[in-house]
Design a protein around this motif. Structure first.
Motif, PDB file in Angstrom:
ATOM      1  N   SER A 251      44.940  43.192  61.909  1.00 13.85           N
ATOM      2  CA  SER A 251      44.277  42.111  62.480  1.00 13.85           C
ATOM      3  C   SER A 251      43.339  41.077  61.468  1.00 13.85           C
ATOM      4  CB  SER A 251      43.149  42.691  63.570  1.00 13.85           C
ATOM      5  OG  SER A 251      42.242  43.205  63.106  1.00 13.85           O
ATOM      6  N   LYS A 252      43.120  41.757  59.994  1.00  9.20           N
ATOM      7  CA  LYS A 252      42.187  40.992  59.399  1.00  9.20           C
ATOM      8  C   LYS A 252      43.344  40.142  58.423  1.00  9.20           C
ATOM      9  CE  LYS A 252      38.837  43.246  60.498  1.00  9.20           C
ATOM     10  NZ  LYS A 252      39.335  43.823  61.696  1.00  9.20           N
ATOM     11  N   GLY A 253      42.366  39.516  57.361  1.00  6.01           N
ATOM     12  CA  GLY A 253      43.203  38.623  56.498  1.00  6.01           C
ATOM     13  C   GLY A 253      44.040  39.432  55.607  1.00  6.01           C
ATOM     14  N   GLN A 254      45.247  39.292  55.425  1.00  3.70           N
ATOM     15  CA  GLN A 254      46.290  40.088  54.797  1.00  3.70           C
ATOM     16  C   GLN A 254      46.354  39.944  53.406  1.00  3.70           C
ATOM     17  OE1 GLN A 254      47.533  43.136  56.359  1.00  3.70           O
ATOM     18  NE2 GLN A 254      46.116  42.213  57.383  1.00  3.70           N
ATOM     19  N   LEU A 255      45.962  38.756  53.089  1.00  2.00           N
ATOM     20  CA  LEU A 255      45.820  38.380  51.244  1.00  2.00           C
ATOM     21  C   LEU A 255      44.554  39.042  50.965  1.00  2.00           C
ATOM     22  CD1 LEU A 255      46.735  34.642  51.545  1.00  2.00           C
ATOM     23  CD2 LEU A 255      48.283  36.495  50.776  1.00  2.00           C
ATOM     24  N   ALA A 256      43.599  39.013  51.921  1.00  2.00           N
ATOM     25  CA  ALA A 256      42.348  39.892  51.452  1.00  2.00           C
ATOM     26  C   ALA A 256      42.489  41.231  51.374  1.00  2.00           C
ATOM     27  CB  ALA A 256      41.248  39.185  52.382  1.00  2.00           C
ATOM     28  N   VAL A 257      43.213  41.859  52.520  1.00  2.00           N
ATOM     29  CA  VAL A 257      43.491  43.286  52.471  1.00  2.00           C
ATOM     30  C   VAL A 257      44.370  43.642  51.238  1.00  2.00           C
ATOM     31  CG1 VAL A 257      44.806  45.097  53.482  1.00  2.00           C
ATOM     32  CG2 VAL A 257      43.216  43.624  54.812  1.00  2.00           C
ATOM     33  N   ARG A 258      45.184  42.861  50.776  1.00  2.00           N
ATOM     34  CA  ARG A 258      45.989  43.299  49.564  1.00  2.00           C
ATOM     35  C   ARG A 258      45.248  43.033  48.382  1.00  2.00           C
ATOM     36  NH1 ARG A 258      51.471  40.194  52.188  1.00  2.00           N
ATOM     37  NH2 ARG A 258      51.133  41.425  54.260  1.00  2.00           N
ATOM     38  N   ALA A 259      44.284  42.097  48.370  1.00  2.00           N
ATOM     39  CA  ALA A 259      43.508  42.030  47.150  1.00  2.00           C
ATOM     40  C   ALA A 259      42.646  42.983  47.004  1.00  2.00           C
ATOM     41  CB  ALA A 259      43.059  40.547  47.343  1.00  2.00           C
ATOM     42  N   CYS A 260      42.226  43.700  48.053  1.00  2.00           N
ATOM     43  CA  CYS A 260      41.253  45.023  47.857  1.00  2.00           C
ATOM     44  C   CYS A 260      41.985  46.031  47.325  1.00  2.00           C
ATOM     45  CB  CYS A 260      40.621  45.345  49.605  1.00  2.00           C
ATOM     46  SG  CYS A 260      39.540  44.400  50.175  1.00  2.00           S
ATOM     47  N   LYS A 261      43.266  46.303  47.823  1.00  2.00           N
ATOM     48  CA  LYS A 261      44.032  47.261  47.305  1.00  2.00           C
ATOM     49  C   LYS A 261      44.234  46.955  45.815  1.00  2.00           C
ATOM     50  CE  LYS A 261      48.560  49.696  47.696  1.00  2.00           C
ATOM     51  NZ  LYS A 261      49.748  50.077  48.502  1.00  2.00           N
ATOM     52  N   LYS A 262      44.700  45.872  45.383  1.00  2.00           N
ATOM     53  CA  LYS A 262      44.875  45.817  44.019  1.00  2.00           C
ATOM     54  C   LYS A 262      43.485  45.743  43.138  1.00  2.00           C
ATOM     55  CE  LYS A 262      46.451  41.611  41.198  1.00  2.00           C
ATOM     56  NZ  LYS A 262      47.718  41.951  40.381  1.00  2.00           N
ATOM     57  N   ALA A 263      42.231  45.109  43.811  1.00  2.00           N
ATOM     58  CA  ALA A 263      41.236  45.543  42.999  1.00  2.00           C
ATOM     59  C   ALA A 263      40.719  46.906  42.548  1.00  2.00           C
ATOM     60  CB  ALA A 263      39.930  44.532  43.767  1.00  2.00           C
ATOM     61  N   ILE A 264      40.827  47.594  43.912  1.00  2.00           N
ATOM     62  CA  ILE A 264      40.671  49.037  43.757  1.00  2.00           C
ATOM     63  C   ILE A 264      41.586  49.637  42.838  1.00  2.00           C
ATOM     64  CG2 ILE A 264      40.348  51.135  45.082  1.00  2.00           C
ATOM     65  CD1 ILE A 264      39.221  49.542  47.563  1.00  2.00           C
ATOM     66  N   ASN A 265      42.684  49.487  43.006  1.00  2.00           N
ATOM     67  CA  ASN A 265      44.013  50.162  41.985  1.00  2.00           C
ATOM     68  C   ASN A 265      43.790  49.764  40.722  1.00  2.00           C
ATOM     69  OD1 ASN A 265      44.945  51.505  44.103  1.00  2.00           O
ATOM     70  ND2 ASN A 265      47.121  50.306  43.908  1.00  2.00           N
ATOM     71  N   GLU A 266      43.472  48.431  40.571  1.00  2.00           N
ATOM     72  CA  GLU A 266      43.445  48.229  38.762  1.00  2.00           C
ATOM     73  C   GLU A 266      41.949  48.445  38.419  1.00  2.00           C
ATOM     74  OE1 GLU A 266      44.960  44.194  38.319  1.00  2.00           O
ATOM     75  OE2 GLU A 266      46.796  44.730  39.505  1.00  2.00           O
ATOM     76  N   GLY A 267      40.938  48.419  39.377  1.00  2.00           N
ATOM     77  CA  GLY A 267      39.378  48.733  38.569  1.00  2.00           C
ATOM     78  C   GLY A 267      39.261  50.123  38.399  1.00  2.00           C
ATOM     79  N   MET A 268      40.008  50.970  39.190  1.00  2.00           N
ATOM     80  CA  MET A 268      39.891  52.428  38.998  1.00  2.00           C
ATOM     81  C   MET A 268      40.487  52.759  37.553  1.00  2.00           C
ATOM     82  SD  MET A 268      38.080  53.887  41.222  1.00  2.00           S
ATOM     83  CE  MET A 268      38.567  55.479  41.174  1.00  2.00           C
ATOM     84  N   GLN A 269      41.424  52.040  37.031  1.00  2.00           N
ATOM     85  CA  GLN A 269      42.118  52.513  35.647  1.00  2.00           C
ATOM     86  C   GLN A 269      41.189  52.275  34.504  1.00  2.00           C
ATOM     87  OE1 GLN A 269      45.087  53.580  35.739  1.00  2.00           O
ATOM     88  NE2 GLN A 269      46.153  52.611  37.466  1.00  2.00           N
ATOM     89  N   VAL A 270      40.105  51.259  34.602  1.00  2.00           N
ATOM     90  CA  VAL A 270      39.610  50.903  33.474  1.00  2.00           C
ATOM     91  C   VAL A 270      38.016  50.800  33.563  1.00  2.00           C
ATOM     92  CG1 VAL A 270      41.323  48.987  33.142  1.00  2.00           C
ATOM     93  CG2 VAL A 270      39.253  48.335  34.685  1.00  2.00           C
ATOM     94  N   ASP A 271      37.029  50.605  32.404  1.00  2.00           N
ATOM     95  CA  ASP A 271      35.873  50.797  32.474  1.00  2.00           C
ATOM     96  C   ASP A 271      35.273  49.798  33.496  1.00  2.00           C
ATOM     97  OD1 ASP A 271      34.716  48.198  30.784  1.00  2.00           O
ATOM     98  OD2 ASP A 271      36.562  48.622  30.016  1.00  2.00           O
ATOM     99  N   ILE A 272      33.829  50.027  33.864  1.00  2.00           N
ATOM    100  CA  ILE A 272      33.268  49.380  34.909  1.00  2.00           C
ATOM    101  C   ILE A 272      32.974  47.806  34.722  1.00  2.00           C
ATOM    102  CG2 ILE A 272      30.828  49.979  34.147  1.00  2.00           C
ATOM    103  CD1 ILE A 272      31.873  49.815  37.831  1.00  2.00           C
ATOM    104  N   ASP A 273      32.855  47.485  33.124  1.00  2.00           N
ATOM    105  CA  ASP A 273      32.787  46.206  33.107  1.00  2.00           C
ATOM    106  C   ASP A 273      34.036  45.388  33.333  1.00  2.00           C
ATOM    107  OD1 ASP A 273      29.806  46.002  32.384  1.00  2.00           O
ATOM    108  OD2 ASP A 273      30.375  47.009  30.560  1.00  2.00           O
ATOM    109  N   ARG A 274      35.109  45.955  32.552  1.00  2.00           N
ATOM    110  CA  ARG A 274      36.385  45.069  32.911  1.00  2.00           C
ATOM    111  C   ARG A 274      36.752  45.368  34.481  1.00  2.00           C
ATOM    112  NH1 ARG A 274      39.578  42.210  33.002  1.00  2.00           N
ATOM    113  NH2 ARG A 274      42.063  42.981  32.871  1.00  2.00           N
ATOM    114  N   ALA A 275      36.413  46.486  35.178  1.00  2.00           N
ATOM    115  CA  ALA A 275      36.577  46.307  36.485  1.00  2.00           C
ATOM    116  C   ALA A 275      35.876  45.174  37.133  1.00  2.00           C
ATOM    117  CB  ALA A 275      35.981  47.834  37.237  1.00  2.00           C
TER     118      ALA A 275
END
Ligand code: HXC
Length: 259
Positions: free
Chosen positions: A200-224
């Motif tokens: 029921s939410k904005g799907q572009l935003a949901v997918r963006a959350c997935k991408k941000a969490i997935n990609e951010g978890m791989q790198v240091d906090i500043d890059r994240a």
């Protein structure tokens, strides 16, 4: 879609992928892995589908990689099989749409690894988890040695992998392997409700959350933080951001279009 070992069903904007080899407790051979991949590809390609639920038919989620299939493998065949499963599971982990594991029963070995490749896990009170591989003289090979410590911490992951202990759903909840435990007969209703809330939410935003969490978890906090700011900024080019914020200001429900 007709697949030998996987059921693919749709309920509105939710796709339900069911590993369906109950006689072998849904054990994963190469064919079953390929079927899971085909079902995920179908869900990814269908513009109507917003959320995917992955579950198992019968009393198991998945009781592991198929032991009879692996029994006589040579080292390079074992490596290739591990890489095949890793690639399918990585596809689930990195596909844009969220994938929820509805863990209905045994999630052992490759089954626990499959559940861990999903965005999060909701378990029935009948579910059992474990990495029993050392009891077979092997290690986890579909990502278990890597995703389990990321999810539950290194010490707990090592204990589970070294002992091959099986844990119940409540212990899985306690260590953070699953998000919720619900009575077995309520599992699919509960998971579908979570999926509907996401849908029921904005799907572009949901997918963006997935991408941000997935990609951010791989790198240091500043890059994240940079990854987060970039992704956040891009959403201001979408109709969904305009609709979401306008609806709030106008005190009405947003009508998201996926654009
Ligand atoms: C092949 C399997 C299987 C598996 C169950 N079966 N798990 N076949 N591979 N992983 C089959 C059984 O042989 C049996 O077939 C049928 O399913 C029902 O299982 P039972 O053992 O009779 O049921 P039950 O007594 O209730 O015990 C359930 C169980 C047990 C505790 C889940 O089946 C079990 O321990 N399974 C193996 C779990 C495991 O070790 N998984 C990790 C695999 S290694 P028949 O024909 O006898 O009826 C792995 C590595 C991943 O996953 C990485 C690879 C690269």
């Amino acid at each position: 879609m007709e697949l030998a070992n996987v059921l693919y069903e749709k309920e509105g904007d939710i796709a339900i992928v069911t590993v369906n080899r109950p006689k072998a407790l849904n054990a994963l051979n190469a064919e079953t892995l390929a079927d899971i991949e085909k079902a995920m590809d179908a869900a990814a390609a269908d513009p109507e589908v917003k959320v995917v639920i992955l579950t198992g038919a019968g009393r198991a989620f998945v009781a592991g990689a198929d032991i009879t299939f692996m029994q006589n493998m040579k080292p390079l065949e074992g490596r290739a099989f591990a890489m095949l499963g890793q690639a399918v599971f990585r596809k689930i982990e990195t596909m844009e749409k969220p994938v929820i594991a509805a863990v209905n029963g045994f999630a052992l070995g490759g089954g626990c690894e499959l559940a861990m490749a999903c965005d999060f896990r909701i378990a029935s009170d009948a579910a059992k988890f474990g990495q029993p591989e050392v009891g077979l003289g092997i290690t986890p090979g579909f990502g278990g040695t890597q995703r389990l410590p990321r999810l539950v911490g290194e010490g707990m992951a090592k204990e589970l992998c070294y002992t091959a202990d099986t844990i119940d759903a409540n212990e899985a909840l306690r260590i953070g392997l699953v998000n919720h435990v619900v009575p077995a007969d309520e599992l699919m209703t509960y998971v579908k409700n979570v999926a509907k809330r996401i849908a029921s939410k904005g799907q572009l935003a949901v997918r963006a959350c997935k991408k941000a969490i997935n990609e951010g978890m791989q790198v240091d906090i500043d890059r994240a933080m940079g990854i987060e700011a970039d992704i956040f900024g891009i959403l201001f080019s979408t109709e969904e951001q305009k609709e979401g914020m306008t609806a709030f200001v106008e005190k009405r429900k947003p009508a998201f279009t996926g654009k």
